[in-house]
Write an enzyme that holds these catalytic residues in place. Structure first.
Site, PDB file in Angstrom:
ATOM      1  N   PRO A  40      -7.655  -2.005   5.141  1.00  8.64           N
ATOM      2  CA  PRO A  40      -6.935  -3.177   4.393  1.00  8.64           C
ATOM      3  C   PRO A  40      -7.665  -3.716   3.479  1.00  8.64           C
ATOM      4  O   PRO A  40      -8.548  -4.279   3.668  1.00  8.64           O
ATOM      5  CB  PRO A  40      -6.534  -3.979   5.785  1.00  8.64           C
ATOM      6  CG  PRO A  40      -7.719  -3.457   6.893  1.00  8.64           C
ATOM      7  CD  PRO A  40      -8.420  -2.443   6.355  1.00  8.64           C
ATOM      8  N   GLU A  41      -7.253  -3.933   2.283  1.00  7.26           N
ATOM      9  CA  GLU A  41      -7.472  -4.768   1.242  1.00  7.26           C
ATOM     10  C   GLU A  41      -6.290  -5.950   1.281  1.00  7.26           C
ATOM     11  O   GLU A  41      -5.671  -6.041   2.219  1.00  7.26           O
ATOM     12  CB  GLU A  41      -7.420  -4.044  -0.137  1.00  7.26           C
ATOM     13  CG  GLU A  41      -8.452  -2.874   0.049  1.00  7.26           C
ATOM     14  CD  GLU A  41      -8.839  -2.253  -1.434  1.00  7.26           C
ATOM     15  OE1 GLU A  41      -8.640  -3.050  -2.548  1.00  7.26           O
ATOM     16  OE2 GLU A  41      -9.177  -1.121  -1.384  1.00  7.26           O
TER      17      GLU A  41
END
Length: 270
Positions: A2-3
């Site tokens: 996840p960014e």
DNA sequence: CATCGGACCTGTTAGC
DNA sequence: TGCTAACAGGTCCGAT
């Protein structure tokens, strides 16, 4: 995994299920995450009502009266909202059970994620020195130019530094640099103010588009309802080494610093 | 200060 | 087909 867009997608997905709910139980099945999950977390959150679900950088903050649960997804973490009776799967480490009889279930194969506590009115040390949010007004070309003057690291590493600006990880750094026409290897301190302004505009645009797509699913990212994100189809350079540039047809190249690969187009990026 | 390498983990895939 | 090595969306920490 996840960014910022994936964390924001997660936040939006869990928020409607969490707001106003009372926490009936916090079950820690596996406490060995990035940092050991303190067992007193379970007592702290018991019977508390969830007042807000926020995001700061790649951290999720679940606000209660006495403080906030801080959740980081690390590389492989994900949150799902499920019926409490839903059978646990491999790597399901934590359950936050709600008065709705649903549970917020944390799964994280690599265990690089974290669950921490922040007292009301205080800022956890991990959040204390973070750079500005990329979607806020604080973040502009002038800011990036100013704080980069003494930096000799590649501009790609520079914009992935969470003390400079938060939320930009390996995928979106590569994509934003492509969109801005900037070579990832250029020293951060040698990039002009004008180019930083373009870069800032592209970082914003790409993050917003990715959020609208529900994030990027490369292999296993799913939102809290179990649906993948669709931004992967929009990637111009990330993971495309050896393929043709979608803009000029030149072959996409790859370079690696410190275990992190980055892809770029030698013709479009100078 | 800024930068680098190693560390923390498991799962998937590429290569032999 | 099976084994091994390399690599993966993050980021902290200690050494230089």
């Amino acid at each position: 995994m996840p960014e910022l867009p994936e964390v924001e997608t997660t936040r939006r997905g869990i928020e409607p299920h969490l707001l106003g709910q009372t926490i009936t139980r916090l079950l820690i099945h596996e406490s060995r995450l990035r940092w050991r999950v303190p067992s007193r977390l379970a007592l702290r959150v018991l019977e508390a009502e969830i007042e807000a679900v926020r995001r700061r950088a790649k951290y999720l903050l679940i606000d209660l009266a006495q403080g906030s649960l801080i959740v980081h997804l690390g590389m492989s973490g994900s949150l799902r909202v499920l019926p409490q009776t839903y059978p646990r799967q491999k790597h399901d480490h934590i359950d936050l059970e709600l008065s709705s009889n649903q549970t917020l279930r944390f799964n994280d194969p690599r265990r690089f994620g974290s669950w921490l506590w922040q007292h009301r009115g205080q800022t956890h040390e991990l959040l204390a020195h973070l750079g500005p949010e990329p979607l806020s007004d604080e973040f502009d070309g002038d800011y990036l130019w100013r704080v980069s003057r003494t930096r000799r690291a590649p501009v790609k590493n520079f914009i992935m530094d969470q003390n400079i600006v938060v939320g930009v990880g390996n995928i979106y750094a590569a994509e934003a640099l492509f969109a801005a026409g900037i070579r990832p290897a250029i020293e951060a301190g040698k990039v002009s103010r004008a180019r930083y302004q373009v870069l800032v505009d592209e970082i914003r645009r790409i993050l917003l588009e990715a959020i609208q797509c529900g994030g990027t699913t490369l292999r296993d990212f799913v939102n809290p309802d179990g649906a993948p994100g669709y931004f992967a189809q929009t990637l111009f350079v990330y993971g495309r080494e050896g393929e043709a540039c979608k803009s000029c047809a030149h072959t996409i190249r790859a370079a690696t610093w410190g275990q992190r690969q980055t892809c770029y187009c030698p013709r479009c990026q100078t």
